[in-house]
Design a protein around this motif. Structure first.
Motif, PDB file in Angstrom:
ATOM      1  N   ALA A 123       0.816  -1.219   0.000  1.00 34.97           N
ATOM      2  CA  ALA A 123       0.000   0.000   0.000  1.00 34.97           C
ATOM      3  C   ALA A 123       0.847   1.265   0.000  1.00 34.97           C
ATOM      4  O   ALA A 123       0.350   2.345  -0.338  1.00 34.97           O
ATOM      5  CB  ALA A 123      -0.932   0.008   1.203  1.00 34.97           C
ATOM      6  N   ASP A 124       2.121   1.151   0.352  1.00 36.50           N
ATOM      7  CA  ASP A 124       2.986   2.336   0.395  1.00 36.50           C
ATOM      8  C   ASP A 124       3.151   2.965  -0.987  1.00 36.50           C
ATOM      9  O   ASP A 124       3.470   4.153  -1.096  1.00 36.50           O
ATOM     10  CB  ASP A 124       4.373   1.969   0.943  1.00 36.50           C
ATOM     11  N   LYS A 125       2.942   2.170  -2.029  1.00 40.39           N
ATOM     12  CA  LYS A 125       3.115   2.676  -3.392  1.00 40.39           C
ATOM     13  C   LYS A 125       1.786   3.044  -4.056  1.00 40.39           C
ATOM     14  O   LYS A 125       1.741   3.314  -5.248  1.00 40.39           O
ATOM     15  CB  LYS A 125       3.848   1.637  -4.243  1.00 40.39           C
ATOM     16  N   ALA A 126       0.724   3.084  -3.278  1.00 41.04           N
ATOM     17  CA  ALA A 126      -0.579   3.458  -3.817  1.00 41.04           C
ATOM     18  C   ALA A 126      -0.584   4.938  -4.208  1.00 41.04           C
ATOM     19  O   ALA A 126       0.099   5.752  -3.582  1.00 41.04           O
ATOM     20  CB  ALA A 126      -1.671   3.180  -2.796  1.00 41.04           C
ATOM     21  N   ALA A 159      -0.584   9.079   0.720  1.00 39.16           N
ATOM     22  CA  ALA A 159      -0.125  10.119   1.638  1.00 39.16           C
ATOM     23  C   ALA A 159      -0.972  10.232   2.902  1.00 39.16           C
ATOM     24  O   ALA A 159      -0.462  10.566   3.964  1.00 39.16           O
ATOM     25  CB  ALA A 159      -0.087  11.466   0.924  1.00 39.16           C
ATOM     26  N   GLY A 160      -2.256   9.941   2.823  1.00 41.82           N
ATOM     27  CA  GLY A 160      -3.113  10.043   3.993  1.00 41.82           C
ATOM     28  C   GLY A 160      -2.989   8.885   4.953  1.00 41.82           C
ATOM     29  O   GLY A 160      -3.560   8.916   6.050  1.00 41.82           O
ATOM     30  N   GLY A 161      -2.244   7.864   4.558  1.00 39.07           N
ATOM     31  CA  GLY A 161      -2.050   6.713   5.427  1.00 39.07           C
ATOM     32  C   GLY A 161      -3.044   5.598   5.209  1.00 39.07           C
ATOM     33  O   GLY A 161      -2.775   4.443   5.540  1.00 39.07           O
ATOM     34  N   TYR A 162      -4.212   5.942   4.631  1.00 37.68           N
ATOM     35  CA  TYR A 162      -5.263   4.937   4.421  1.00 37.68           C
ATOM     36  C   TYR A 162      -5.777   4.996   2.983  1.00 37.68           C
ATOM     37  O   TYR A 162      -6.880   5.479   2.711  1.00 37.68           O
ATOM     38  CB  TYR A 162      -6.410   5.142   5.415  1.00 37.68           C
ATOM     39  N   PRO A 163      -4.970   4.531   2.034  1.00 33.24           N
ATOM     40  CA  PRO A 163      -5.368   4.643   0.633  1.00 33.24           C
ATOM     41  C   PRO A 163      -6.486   3.681   0.241  1.00 33.24           C
ATOM     42  O   PRO A 163      -6.586   2.576   0.760  1.00 33.24           O
ATOM     43  CB  PRO A 163      -4.074   4.286  -0.107  1.00 33.24           C
ATOM     44  N   LYS A 164      -7.326   4.163  -0.664  1.00 30.58           N
ATOM     45  CA  LYS A 164      -8.334   3.303  -1.274  1.00 30.58           C
ATOM     46  C   LYS A 164      -7.676   2.665  -2.492  1.00 30.58           C
ATOM     47  O   LYS A 164      -7.256   3.357  -3.420  1.00 30.58           O
ATOM     48  CB  LYS A 164      -9.549   4.130  -1.691  1.00 30.58           C
ATOM     49  N   GLU A 218      -7.134  -3.945  -9.276  1.00 32.14           N
ATOM     50  CA  GLU A 218      -6.020  -4.081 -10.213  1.00 32.14           C
ATOM     51  C   GLU A 218      -4.685  -3.775  -9.533  1.00 32.14           C
ATOM     52  O   GLU A 218      -3.682  -4.445  -9.798  1.00 32.14           O
ATOM     53  CB  GLU A 218      -6.224  -3.130 -11.409  1.00 32.14           C
ATOM     54  N   PHE A 219      -4.693  -2.776  -8.652  1.00 36.28           N
ATOM     55  CA  PHE A 219      -3.458  -2.422  -7.953  1.00 36.28           C
ATOM     56  C   PHE A 219      -2.956  -3.593  -7.120  1.00 36.28           C
ATOM     57  O   PHE A 219      -1.768  -3.931  -7.150  1.00 36.28           O
ATOM     58  CB  PHE A 219      -3.698  -1.197  -7.049  1.00 36.28           C
ATOM     59  N   VAL A 220      -3.857  -4.212  -6.363  1.00 37.63           N
ATOM     60  CA  VAL A 220      -3.457  -5.337  -5.506  1.00 37.63           C
ATOM     61  C   VAL A 220      -3.012  -6.515  -6.365  1.00 37.63           C
ATOM     62  O   VAL A 220      -2.022  -7.194  -6.057  1.00 37.63           O
ATOM     63  CB  VAL A 220      -4.608  -5.747  -4.571  1.00 37.63           C
ATOM     64  N   ALA A 221      -3.727  -6.761  -7.454  1.00 36.20           N
ATOM     65  CA  ALA A 221      -3.370  -7.882  -8.328  1.00 36.20           C
ATOM     66  C   ALA A 221      -1.978  -7.691  -8.925  1.00 36.20           C
ATOM     67  O   ALA A 221      -1.182  -8.637  -9.004  1.00 36.20           O
ATOM     68  CB  ALA A 221      -4.407  -8.029  -9.440  1.00 36.20           C
ATOM     69  N   GLN A 222      -1.666  -6.456  -9.329  1.00 37.30           N
ATOM     70  CA  GLN A 222      -0.345  -6.187  -9.897  1.00 37.30           C
ATOM     71  C   GLN A 222       0.752  -6.269  -8.839  1.00 37.30           C
ATOM     72  O   GLN A 222       1.857  -6.721  -9.109  1.00 37.30           O
ATOM     73  CB  GLN A 222      -0.336  -4.811 -10.558  1.00 37.30           C
ATOM     74  N   ALA A 223       0.432  -5.865  -7.625  1.00 45.59           N
ATOM     75  CA  ALA A 223       1.417  -5.930  -6.538  1.00 45.59           C
ATOM     76  C   ALA A 223       1.702  -7.370  -6.141  1.00 45.59           C
ATOM     77  O   ALA A 223       2.807  -7.701  -5.710  1.00 45.59           O
ATOM     78  CB  ALA A 223       0.911  -5.152  -5.327  1.00 45.59           C
ATOM     79  N   ASP A 224       0.708  -8.246  -6.269  1.00 40.45           N
ATOM     80  CA  ASP A 224       0.823  -9.675  -5.966  1.00 40.45           C
ATOM     81  C   ASP A 224       1.555  -9.936  -4.643  1.00 40.45           C
ATOM     82  O   ASP A 224       2.651 -10.510  -4.612  1.00 40.45           O
ATOM     83  CB  ASP A 224       1.546 -10.393  -7.110  1.00 40.45           C
ATOM     84  N   PRO A 225       0.977  -9.527  -3.523  1.00 36.65           N
ATOM     85  CA  PRO A 225       1.658  -9.668  -2.227  1.00 36.65           C
ATOM     86  C   PRO A 225       1.862 -11.122  -1.812  1.00 36.65           C
ATOM     87  O   PRO A 225       1.060 -11.994  -2.149  1.00 36.65           O
ATOM     88  CB  PRO A 225       0.712  -8.955  -1.265  1.00 36.65           C
TER      89      PRO A 225
END
Length: 321
Positions: free
Chosen positions: A231-234, A238-243, A247-254
């Motif tokens: 989530a740091d790269k969302a 900057a607000g600490g709690y990004p929406k 697709e973002f999570v899928a690409q990050a593949d944690p």
């Protein structure tokens, strides 16, 4: 800003105020065994510590005598009060305080506090996590001592708040013991975690999905275990709690996924797998989806140790894959 589910989320997504460590005289000690004098009871020992001044989020709060009618409008404060031995002094808690089970739960609200309803409980101390509807001033003007203990942004603040509550209730020695135990356990768990695999993780707050970055209290807990927060790269981190987007999570593949929405929203590995593009995520394929207790993952009291243990166990498991 997303809808608030817990006191922790509500306070963290609002203004965050540091609550300082309470100051009080050293507690009285029991007479030596066999001296012929009766040992000092906990209540008597606690009473000897007053008057005391506690540095809280609403300033320096003077407490003249040991409170015996405490109202807690913060689930975290409720847990901490019982942990430090002040449970018998608590006469009412808010509608979100569900731990421990014996806490005297009422329909009082910490989100929409009603001054008249609180005053009707005849409290000699009220503990809050946020100053909704100017409730601190409303209670203060009728001479009710109020401690504002807002959501912690780091572990030291969580420790300070437990110390505050111990000092404010005449349970300083027990509070010091609780804090020392927490520090020891968390330090040991973090030290034991393998950190050479550079594992990544995603922490889900709700199904929107909102997450939490490393700058937040929960993010810093994960940081103790050497994990990298996707989530740091969302884009709006900057607000600490990004929406985040699916697709973002899928690409990050944690490597690891931690779910803090299992109770509120019935999320699990199976429900995640049904989201577009998520069925092939490494965490899902490798069975590295960790179901957290929503409450434990959203409060900053003594059960932070339970959360740290669950994170540590997950890191150990993923590192052996």
């Amino acid at each position: 800003m997303r809808p608030v589910r817990t006191a922790f989320a509500g306070a963290l997504l609002g203004a965050l105020t540091l609550a300082g460590c309470g100051q009080s005289p050293a507690p009285a000690t029991p007479e030596a065994a066999g001296s012929g004098a009766a040992a000092t009871s906990p209540a008597a020992s606690g009473a000897a510590d007053f008057p005391v001044t506690v540095e809280a989020g609403n300033g320096s709060i003077a407490i003249a005598k040991r409170p015996e009618r405490i109202v807690s409008l913060s689930p975290t404060a409720t847990e901490s009060l019982f942990a430090v031995g002040a449970g018998a002094q608590v006469i009412a808690v808010d509608d979100q305080s569900n731990h421990p089970a014996e806490a005297p739960k009422t329909d009082l609200s910490g989100f929409k506090p009603n001054a008249e309803a609180i005053i009707a409980k005849k409290p000699d101390l009220v503990v809050l996590a946020n100053d909704a509807d100017n409730i601190v001033a409303e209670l203060t003007k009728v001479n009710v001592p109020v401690l504002l203990e807002p959501s912690a942004t780091k572990l030291d603040e969580a420790y300070d708040q437990i110390t505050d509550l111990g000092a404010a209730t005449g349970n300083k020695a027990k509070a010091d013991e609780v804090v020392a135990g927490m520090k020891k356990q968390i330090d040991e768990l973090a030290a034991a975690a393998p950190k050479d695999k550079k594992l990544t993780f995603y922490h889900e707050l709700d199904v929107t999905p909102y997450s939490a970055t490393s700058t937040t209290f929960i993010g810093q807990i994960y940081g103790l275990f050497g994990l990298t927060n996707v989530a740091d790269k969302a884009p709006d981190a900057a607000g600490g709690y990004p929406k985040l987007s699916a697709e973002f999570v899928a690409q990050a593949d944690p490597d690891l996924i931690f779910l803090a929405d299992t109770k509120c929203c019935a999320q699990s590995k199976d429900t995640l797998a049904k989201r577009p593009g998520w069925s092939k995520l490494s965490a899902i394929k490798n069975d590295q989806v960790i179901a957290l207790d929503d409450d434990v993952a959203s409060r900053w009291g003594p059960r932070v140790v339970d959360l740290a243990k669950q994170v540590g166990d997950a890191v150990q498991s993923a590192a052996t894959e």
